[in-house]
Write a protein that holds these residues in place. Structure first.
Motif, PDB file in Angstrom:
ATOM      1  N   SER A   1      -1.417 -11.673  54.341  1.00  0.00           N
ATOM      2  CA  SER A   1      -2.449 -11.822  55.368  1.00  0.00           C
ATOM      3  C   SER A   1      -3.190 -13.159  55.282  1.00  0.00           C
ATOM      4  N   ILE A   2      -2.813 -13.997  54.295  1.00  0.00           N
ATOM      5  CA  ILE A   2      -3.470 -15.298  54.136  1.00  0.00           C
ATOM      6  C   ILE A   2      -2.409 -16.397  54.178  1.00  0.00           C
ATOM      7  N   PRO A   3      -2.802 -17.651  54.370  1.00  0.00           N
ATOM      8  CA  PRO A   3      -1.825 -18.742  54.454  1.00  0.00           C
ATOM      9  C   PRO A   3      -0.917 -18.825  53.231  1.00  0.00           C
ATOM     10  N   PHE A   4       0.282 -19.331  53.441  1.00  0.00           N
ATOM     11  CA  PHE A   4       1.307 -19.390  52.401  1.00  0.00           C
ATOM     12  C   PHE A   4       0.805 -20.042  51.115  1.00  0.00           C
ATOM     13  N   GLU A   5       0.244 -21.244  51.209  1.00  0.00           N
ATOM     14  CA  GLU A   5      -0.175 -21.968  50.013  1.00  0.00           C
ATOM     15  C   GLU A   5      -1.237 -21.203  49.234  1.00  0.00           C
ATOM     16  N   GLU A   6      -2.183 -20.614  49.957  1.00  0.00           N
ATOM     17  CA  GLU A   6      -3.241 -19.835  49.320  1.00  0.00           C
ATOM     18  C   GLU A   6      -2.681 -18.584  48.653  1.00  0.00           C
ATOM     19  N   SER A   7      -1.745 -17.949  49.329  1.00  0.00           N
ATOM     20  CA  SER A   7      -1.125 -16.739  48.774  1.00  0.00           C
ATOM     21  C   SER A   7      -0.314 -17.055  47.526  1.00  0.00           C
ATOM     22  N   LEU A   8       0.420 -18.154  47.543  1.00  0.00           N
ATOM     23  CA  LEU A   8       1.220 -18.544  46.380  1.00  0.00           C
ATOM     24  C   LEU A   8       0.331 -18.845  45.183  1.00  0.00           C
ATOM     25  N   ALA A   9      -0.800 -19.504  45.426  1.00  0.00           N
ATOM     26  CA  ALA A   9      -1.727 -19.824  44.334  1.00  0.00           C
ATOM     27  C   ALA A   9      -2.306 -18.554  43.726  1.00  0.00           C
ATOM     28  N   ALA A  10      -2.723 -17.613  44.573  1.00  0.00           N
ATOM     29  CA  ALA A  10      -3.294 -16.354  44.074  1.00  0.00           C
ATOM     30  C   ALA A  10      -2.255 -15.558  43.287  1.00  0.00           C
ATOM     31  N   TYR A  11      -1.042 -15.480  43.811  1.00  0.00           N
ATOM     32  CA  TYR A  11       0.065 -14.766  43.160  1.00  0.00           C
ATOM     33  C   TYR A  11       0.344 -15.372  41.778  1.00  0.00           C
ATOM     34  N   THR A  12       0.373 -16.704  41.722  1.00  0.00           N
ATOM     35  CA  THR A  12       0.655 -17.398  40.464  1.00  0.00           C
ATOM     36  C   THR A  12      -0.465 -17.184  39.447  1.00  0.00           C
ATOM     37  N   ASN A  13      -1.699 -17.306  39.905  1.00  0.00           N
ATOM     38  CA  ASN A  13      -2.840 -17.161  38.999  1.00  0.00           C
ATOM     39  C   ASN A  13      -2.991 -15.742  38.468  1.00  0.00           C
ATOM     40  N   ASN A  14      -2.563 -14.767  39.233  1.00  0.00           N
ATOM     41  CA  ASN A  14      -2.679 -13.369  38.803  1.00  0.00           C
ATOM     42  C   ASN A  14      -1.924 -13.095  37.514  1.00  0.00           C
ATOM     43  N   PHE A  15      -0.838 -13.816  37.302  1.00  0.00           N
ATOM     44  CA  PHE A  15      -0.007 -13.536  36.130  1.00  0.00           C
ATOM     45  C   PHE A  15      -0.767 -13.737  34.820  1.00  0.00           C
ATOM     46  N   GLU A  16      -1.656 -14.710  34.784  1.00  0.00           N
ATOM     47  CA  GLU A  16      -2.368 -14.989  33.535  1.00  0.00           C
ATOM     48  C   GLU A  16      -3.235 -13.809  33.107  1.00  0.00           C
ATOM     49  N   LYS A  17      -4.034 -13.273  34.032  1.00  0.00           N
ATOM     50  CA  LYS A  17      -4.908 -12.157  33.661  1.00  0.00           C
ATOM     51  C   LYS A  17      -4.112 -10.873  33.415  1.00  0.00           C
ATOM     52  N   ILE A  18      -3.019 -10.694  34.146  1.00  0.00           N
ATOM     53  CA  ILE A  18      -2.183  -9.507  33.927  1.00  0.00           C
ATOM     54  C   ILE A  18      -1.478  -9.590  32.579  1.00  0.00           C
ATOM     55  N   ALA A  19      -0.898 -10.745  32.281  1.00  0.00           N
ATOM     56  CA  ALA A  19      -0.139 -10.917  31.040  1.00  0.00           C
ATOM     57  C   ALA A  19      -1.011 -10.771  29.810  1.00  0.00           C
ATOM     58  N   ALA A  20      -2.319 -11.058  29.935  1.00  0.00           N
ATOM     59  CA  ALA A  20      -3.225 -10.952  28.790  1.00  0.00           C
ATOM     60  C   ALA A  20      -3.287  -9.524  28.247  1.00  0.00           C
ATOM     61  N   TRP A  21      -2.951  -8.542  29.083  1.00  0.00           N
ATOM     62  CA  TRP A  21      -2.948  -7.141  28.644  1.00  0.00           C
ATOM     63  C   TRP A  21      -1.658  -6.775  27.901  1.00  0.00           C
ATOM     64  N   LYS A  22      -0.693  -7.675  27.897  1.00  0.00           N
ATOM     65  CA  LYS A  22       0.618  -7.430  27.277  1.00  0.00           C
ATOM     66  C   LYS A  22       1.260  -6.151  27.822  1.00  0.00           C
ATOM     67  N   PRO A  23       1.441  -6.092  29.139  1.00  0.00           N
ATOM     68  CA  PRO A  23       2.059  -4.905  29.730  1.00  0.00           C
ATOM     69  C   PRO A  23       3.534  -4.799  29.373  1.00  0.00           C
ATOM     70  N   ALA A  24       4.089  -3.614  29.563  1.00  0.00           N
ATOM     71  CA  ALA A  24       5.517  -3.426  29.301  1.00  0.00           C
ATOM     72  C   ALA A  24       6.355  -4.268  30.249  1.00  0.00           C
ATOM     73  N   TYR A  25       5.840  -4.490  31.451  1.00  0.00           N
ATOM     74  CA  TYR A  25       6.524  -5.303  32.460  1.00  0.00           C
ATOM     75  C   TYR A  25       5.543  -5.590  33.591  1.00  0.00           C
ATOM     76  N   ILE A  26       5.908  -6.545  34.444  1.00  0.00           N
ATOM     77  CA  ILE A  26       5.166  -6.807  35.682  1.00  0.00           C
ATOM     78  C   ILE A  26       6.147  -6.653  36.837  1.00  0.00           C
ATOM     79  N   ASN A  27       5.815  -5.770  37.758  1.00  0.00           N
ATOM     80  CA  ASN A  27       6.660  -5.504  38.921  1.00  0.00           C
ATOM     81  C   ASN A  27       6.050  -6.198  40.137  1.00  0.00           C
TER      82      ASN A  27
END
Length: 294
Positions: A89-115
């Protein structure tokens, strides 16, 4: 007589070793929190009691939910798999940045996987590839498995287009939710075995929901009228898991029957036609039985 005893002893030893080898192989089952309406503590308690190893959820938006989830996971000794997605629902560049940045906070939890719900069926090949590349870089950077779910509305909305990405991106790993493709292609894909081979090879996680030619979710997987569809999904899932077991000991599966309105409901009353939790537990048990895990 002596030869017979020797052969019998050999056979017993062989099958004992075969059984021991099989026992080292396992599947970790995750329960979806899709439609959750109770606290994390209550949800995790029920998840553990139902025989699951973990749960799959979107990363909580606020600190309160994060703290409650983390406490419940620890209390009930559960793993977690997180989702990350492209915001369409947001522009491509903005969406790509948010998607990329999300990985850092998610990975900090050491999940079994990210889907990942990756890309957009209206994006170009190159735009979708940018999201896939960002995810694959995150997987290497943070040491967490990252999978891309086959899903309507995403780059992977059908098998034909998904195979183009598989050919171009060797690092692309799929979470196969084949229920989406059943409805997109209006079939159980029984005539596409050769085309499924590469998909099976590149699948590293499964969403265990049963679809059919006219929808992504059968009304009740235990109903006899859906036996053919259930068996077809189980055949594909078993083939994937046994193939992966040749090179690894553990495979992960999320049971993902959804709530109303994804689940069919009765008109006027809006009552669901079956129990979501029971449907998911049934799929877990059916897979365990198929794989001789019980």
């Amino acid at each position: 007589m002596i030869l017979k005893k020797i052969l019998t002893a050999f056979a017993l030893s062989f099958f004992t070793l075969l059984g021991m080898a099989q026992s080292t192989k396992k599947v970790l089952f995750f329960q979806t929190d899709w439609g959750r309406s109770v606290s994390w503590d209550v949800f995790c308690e029920r998840t553990k009691a139902s025989g699951y190893d973990g749960l799959e959820t979107w990363f909580p938006n606020n600190e309160k939910d994060q703290k409650e989830l983390k406490a419940a996971l620890k209390k009930y000794d559960l793993l977690v798999g997180f989702l990350n997605g492209t915001n369409k629902s947001i522009p491509f560049e903005e969406s790509l940045a948010a998607y990329t940045n999300n990985f850092e906070k998610i990975a900090a939890w050491k999940p079994a996987y990210i889907n990942c719900h990756t890309g957009n069926d209206f994006y170009s090949f190159e735009e979708n590839q940018a999201f896939i590349d960002a995810a694959n870089k995150a997987a290497k950077k943070y040491g967490v498995p990252v999978y891309h779910e086959t899903h309507r509305g995403r780059f992977s909305f059908n098998m034909v287009d998904t195979k183009k990405y598989l050919k171009s991106i060797p690092e692309l790993k799929l979470n196969l939710d084949i229920s989406h493709w059943m409805v997109v292609h209006e079939s159980l894909l029984t005539a596409q075995e050769d085309k499924l081979e590469e998909v099976i090879e590149r699948t590293h996680h499964i969403h265990a929901r049963v679809g059919h030619a006219e929808g992504p979710q059968v009304s009740d997987p235990q109903a006899p009228e859906w036996r053919k569809a259930v068996d077809r999904h189980l055949d594909i899932w078993e083939k994937i898991i046994r193939s992966k077991w040749k090179s690894q000991d553990t495979f992960t599966v999320t049971t993902e029957f959804g709530p109303p309105d994804y689940m069919p409901t009765l008109p006027y009353s809006h009552l669901p036609v079956t129990d979501q939790w029971k449907a998911n537990v049934y799929m877990m048990q059916a897979l365990k039985q198929r794989l001789n895990l019980e």
